[in-house]
Write an enzyme that holds these catalytic residues in place. Structure first.
Site, PDB file in Angstrom:
ATOM      1  N   CYS A 142      44.492  16.819  21.207  1.00 58.78           N
ATOM      2  CA  CYS A 142      45.267  16.164  20.149  1.00 58.78           C
ATOM      3  C   CYS A 142      46.697  16.697  20.192  1.00 58.78           C
ATOM      4  O   CYS A 142      46.916  17.893  20.058  1.00 58.78           O
ATOM      5  CB  CYS A 142      44.620  16.457  18.798  1.00 58.78           C
ATOM      6  SG  CYS A 142      45.676  16.079  17.375  1.00 58.78           S
ATOM      7  N   CYS A 165      50.911  11.843  15.494  1.00 58.04           N
ATOM      8  CA  CYS A 165      50.758  10.445  15.083  1.00 58.04           C
ATOM      9  C   CYS A 165      50.696  10.268  13.572  1.00 58.04           C
ATOM     10  O   CYS A 165      50.985   9.175  13.067  1.00 58.04           O
ATOM     11  CB  CYS A 165      49.490   9.857  15.692  1.00 58.04           C
ATOM     12  SG  CYS A 165      49.243  10.381  17.390  1.00 58.04           S
ATOM     13  N   THR A 167      46.801  18.261  10.513  1.00 61.30           N
ATOM     14  CA  THR A 167      47.026  18.273  11.954  1.00 61.30           C
ATOM     15  C   THR A 167      48.481  18.598  12.277  1.00 61.30           C
ATOM     16  O   THR A 167      49.386  17.912  11.814  1.00 61.30           O
ATOM     17  CB  THR A 167      46.651  16.890  12.537  1.00 61.30           C
ATOM     18  OG1 THR A 167      45.288  16.639  12.254  1.00 61.30           O
ATOM     19  CG2 THR A 167      46.872  16.839  14.034  1.00 61.30           C
ATOM     20  N   GLU A 175      44.892  22.490  13.237  1.00 61.60           N
ATOM     21  CA  GLU A 175      44.713  22.049  11.860  1.00 61.60           C
ATOM     22  C   GLU A 175      44.877  23.260  10.951  1.00 61.60           C
ATOM     23  O   GLU A 175      44.501  24.365  11.322  1.00 61.60           O
ATOM     24  CB  GLU A 175      43.317  21.436  11.642  1.00 61.60           C
ATOM     25  CG  GLU A 175      43.284  19.928  11.792  1.00 61.60           C
ATOM     26  CD  GLU A 175      43.140  19.470  13.231  1.00 61.60           C
ATOM     27  OE1 GLU A 175      42.533  20.228  14.027  1.00 61.60           O
ATOM     28  OE2 GLU A 175      43.635  18.387  13.578  1.00 61.60           O
ATOM     29  N   HIS A 223      46.598   4.378  11.399  1.00 59.04           N
ATOM     30  CA  HIS A 223      46.076   5.623  11.980  1.00 59.04           C
ATOM     31  C   HIS A 223      44.746   5.417  12.693  1.00 59.04           C
ATOM     32  O   HIS A 223      44.457   6.087  13.678  1.00 59.04           O
ATOM     33  CB  HIS A 223      45.949   6.680  10.879  1.00 59.04           C
ATOM     34  CG  HIS A 223      45.961   8.071  11.425  1.00 59.04           C
ATOM     35  ND1 HIS A 223      46.823   8.486  12.422  1.00 59.04           N
ATOM     36  CD2 HIS A 223      45.196   9.152  11.138  1.00 59.04           C
ATOM     37  CE1 HIS A 223      46.595   9.752  12.707  1.00 59.04           C
ATOM     38  NE2 HIS A 223      45.599  10.189  11.955  1.00 59.04           N
ATOM     39  N   TYR A 248      43.810   6.226  17.092  1.00 52.44           N
ATOM     40  CA  TYR A 248      42.764   7.003  17.769  1.00 52.44           C
ATOM     41  C   TYR A 248      42.469   6.523  19.185  1.00 52.44           C
ATOM     42  O   TYR A 248      41.557   7.037  19.832  1.00 52.44           O
ATOM     43  CB  TYR A 248      41.505   7.074  16.888  1.00 52.44           C
ATOM     44  CG  TYR A 248      41.596   8.281  15.972  1.00 52.44           C
ATOM     45  CD1 TYR A 248      42.439   8.270  14.868  1.00 52.44           C
ATOM     46  CD2 TYR A 248      40.909   9.452  16.254  1.00 52.44           C
ATOM     47  CE1 TYR A 248      42.571   9.387  14.069  1.00 52.44           C
ATOM     48  CE2 TYR A 248      41.039  10.572  15.451  1.00 52.44           C
ATOM     49  CZ  TYR A 248      41.874  10.532  14.357  1.00 52.44           C
ATOM     50  OH  TYR A 248      42.012  11.650  13.572  1.00 52.44           O
ATOM     51  N   CYS A 257      44.243   7.511  21.222  1.00 53.04           N
ATOM     52  CA  CYS A 257      44.544   8.801  21.862  1.00 53.04           C
ATOM     53  C   CYS A 257      43.301   9.335  22.553  1.00 53.04           C
ATOM     54  O   CYS A 257      43.378   9.944  23.617  1.00 53.04           O
ATOM     55  CB  CYS A 257      45.046   9.808  20.830  1.00 53.04           C
ATOM     56  SG  CYS A 257      43.784  10.289  19.621  1.00 53.04           S
ATOM     57  N   GLU A 289      37.042  15.805  15.151  1.00 56.06           N
ATOM     58  CA  GLU A 289      38.183  15.056  14.614  1.00 56.06           C
ATOM     59  C   GLU A 289      37.965  13.557  14.819  1.00 56.06           C
ATOM     60  O   GLU A 289      38.375  12.738  13.992  1.00 56.06           O
ATOM     61  CB  GLU A 289      39.477  15.507  15.291  1.00 56.06           C
ATOM     62  CG  GLU A 289      40.714  14.920  14.632  1.00 56.06           C
ATOM     63  CD  GLU A 289      41.998  15.317  15.331  1.00 56.06           C
ATOM     64  OE1 GLU A 289      41.983  15.469  16.575  1.00 56.06           O
ATOM     65  OE2 GLU A 289      43.017  15.475  14.645  1.00 56.06           O
TER      66      GLU A 289
HETATM   67 FE1  SF4 Z   1      45.791  13.776  17.233  1.00 58.11          FE
HETATM   68 FE2  SF4 Z   1      44.884  11.408  18.025  1.00 58.11          FE
HETATM   69 FE3  SF4 Z   1      45.368  11.906  15.404  1.00 58.11          FE
HETATM   70 FE4  SF4 Z   1      47.354  11.604  17.210  1.00 58.11          FE
HETATM   71  S1  SF4 Z   1      45.856  10.048  16.532  1.00 58.11           S
HETATM   72  S2  SF4 Z   1      47.242  13.161  15.621  1.00 58.11           S
HETATM   73  S3  SF4 Z   1      46.490  12.638  19.001  1.00 58.11           S
HETATM   74  S4  SF4 Z   1      43.804  12.858  16.746  1.00 58.11           S
HETATM   75 FE    FE Z   2      44.063  12.710  12.664  1.00 61.12          FE
END
Ligand code: SF4
Ligand code: FE
Length: 509
Positions: free
Chosen positions: A105, A109, A196, A262, A297, A301, A303, A451
């Site tokens: 992570c 974001c 985060t 975190e 958001h 994810y 990501c 997460e």
């Molecule tokens: Fe982390 Fe993914 Fe959340 Fe971005 S979207 S802060 S990379 S978990």
């Molecule tokens: Fe998050």
């Protein structure tokens, strides 16, 4: 309160890391105060991951940077408010790339999604109440662009008794709330959990975590705060196997360079000046904010598809190191992992492609697909992780340590008995196995698995939203026409009367 503004704009990862040095933050980790988070071996990997967002903007500006509409200069895409579908889509592409580059992570974001949600919500609040939140938000954004800062979004309250509304709690501090008001601004107290990348940010935006009622007006506060503001205490969240980064090696940590972060953030009478307040008592807009924020958001994810690419690569690599890359069941498992991984990406990017304009001009992604994306994320990485452990074999969990490999007495035994294919070094094989451990059991399993489960809302939160957007009445009419219960002429209505998710599905072009 502008004490944290630096003299120059941050551009590279190195400049970003330098910008974090010498700040006066109260951080606790392992029951002790942290003097310097930047050099702390357990914290540093998370800073490196955040720094990568800057380096990518330099290396691939078309992907990770934009020209600021406020300053006319290049700034991080993480600070950009989306004004078309392409903006939304490029956010997702950038997120996948950063997942690939860090294997974890990269923490940036939440602020991006908060800005985007706030942009339209403040606009609509001003329209309803003749407030001036939108222009204040734009002024704040301009400042953030000028310095190219990291801004965290602080939403999740610790919540206390989940059956009670904020104003009903015995201890009001379980939801962040206003405690005092002066001509200059407000003071807030309370705590936000699981924040985060907050310690790696320059500023944070505090927001309500859920729908609020009239009696919760004191909890309806949105404001921007410098991370080093007076009255904040950070308690660092420890992660599985995190102490390995204190051991000094580079193998057993699995991913020596990058990690997530975190922390619990505790506010004790923290001041927010009027210019940084973007909601103050408009409790009826809290739900809109939470819904729009989570819409952005939950498709952020994707990501995890970038992180999944790393894990799939590790699984393929260990199969090769073991000499069995061509075994049909191994290929099949890699295909299965890829299918699951692309399912996450496919739903997330589709949500962006189906984005639409809000009254403010900012584009919002499709809420149905965003929730479907995040709901996949609560499950599929676990299966991808299971398959990676399957391909990695038992050594993922039983392998001797780096110290044993380097030991004068027994190192040669570890070398000899952990050998796979003759042309692959034992150390390399151990590194890949440790990476699989890191991502499925260790430090970065926090980001890849837990997460994925709870970030941006736990699975039930998505099911509630999917239920709200599923347009059952429309679907029932479809069935009744086909079954001959309703007249076929009604079909014309169904073609022209589309709303919500289906309006976006059938929009041409
Ligand atoms: Fe982390 Fe993914 Fe959340 Fe971005 S979207 S802060 S990379 S978990
Ligand atoms: Fe998050």
């Amino acid at each position: 309160m502008d004490t944290t503004f630096t003299a120059t704009k941050i551009q590279t990862g190195e400049e970003y890391i330098n910008s974090l040095k010498g700040r006066d933050l109260t951080i606790y980790l392992f029951g002790e105060k942290v003097d310097d988070p930047v050099t702390h071996p357990m914290i540093r990997p998370s800073i490196n991951a955040m720094a990568k967002t800057y380096d990518l903007a330099v290396a691939a500006p078309e992907l990770a940077a934009v020209t600021s509409p406020f300053t006319g200069e290049k700034v991080s895409r993480f600070l950009h408010v989306c004004t078309d579908v392409k903006d939304l889509v490029l956010q997702n592409k950038m997120q996948r790339k950063l997942g690939q580059l860090t294997g974890t992570c990269f923490q940036r974001c939440v602020g991006m999604d908060a800005f985007n949600a706030l942009y339209s919500v403040t606009f609509e609040m001003d329209e309803a109440y003749q407030t001036d939140y939108h222009s204040k938000l734009k002024a704040f954004l301009t400042k953030m662009h000028r310095y190219n800062y990291v801004v965290g979004g602080a939403m999740t309250d610790v919540k206390g008794d989940r059956s009670l509304a904020p104003h009903q709690q015995e201890d009001p501090d379980v939801f962040v709330h206003i405690t005092k008001r002066t001509e200059e601004g407000v003071y807030i107290s309370g705590a936000k959990a699981h924040q985060t990348g907050v310690i790696n940010s320059h500023w944070m935006i505090v927001m309500p975590t859920m729908r609020l009622g009239e009696k919760d007006a004191a909890f309806a506060i949105i404001g921007a705060i410098p991370v080093d503001a007076k009255g904040i205490t950070y308690i660092y969240g420890r992660q599985s196997c995190d102490a390995r980064s204190m051991e000094g090696g580079t193998i057993d940590v699995g991913n020596a360079q990058y990690g997530g972060q975190e922390a619990m953030v505790i506010f004790d009478e923290v001041f927010i000046p009027n210019e940084y307040i973007f909601m103050d008592g408009e409790y009826d807009f809290a739900a809109m904010l939470v819904e729009r924020f989570t819409a952005y958001h939950r498709r952020s994810y994707v990501c995890k598809s970038g992180v999944g690419d790393v894990l799939i690569g590790a699984a393929a690599e260990i199969a090769e190191m073991n000499g069995v890359p061509k075994a049909s069941h191994i290929k099949d498992k890699l295909v299965q992992m890829t299918h699951l991984n692309e399912t996450i990406y496919g739903t997330g990017i589709a949500s962006s492609y189906q984005g639409y304009p809000t009254k403010s001009g900012a584009y919002l992604c499709d809420e149905m697909l965003s929730n479907v994306c995040k709901h996949h994320v609560t499950k599929l990485p676990y299966e991808i992780g299971r398959l990676a452990q399957d391909l990695g074999g038992g050594l993922v969990a039983t392998m001797p340590s780096e110290q044993d490999l380097n030991n004068d007495e027994i190192g040669h035994l570890v070398q000899k008995y952990l050998k796979g294919k003759v042309d692959v070094s034992t150390e390399d094989r151990m590194r890949i196995l440790r990476l699989i451990e890191n991502m499925t059991l260790g430090r970065n399993a926090v980001g890849y698995l837990t997460e994925s489960m709870h970030g941006a809302g736990s699975p039930q939160a998505q099911r509630i939203q999917i239920g709200r957007f599923m347009q059952l009445e429309y679907k029932k009419r479809l069935a009744k026409i086909i079954a001959g219960i309703e007249l076929e002429e009604d079909q014309d209505l169904l073609i022209n009367e589309l709303s919500g998710y289906f309006a976006r599905v059938f929009k041409l072009a």
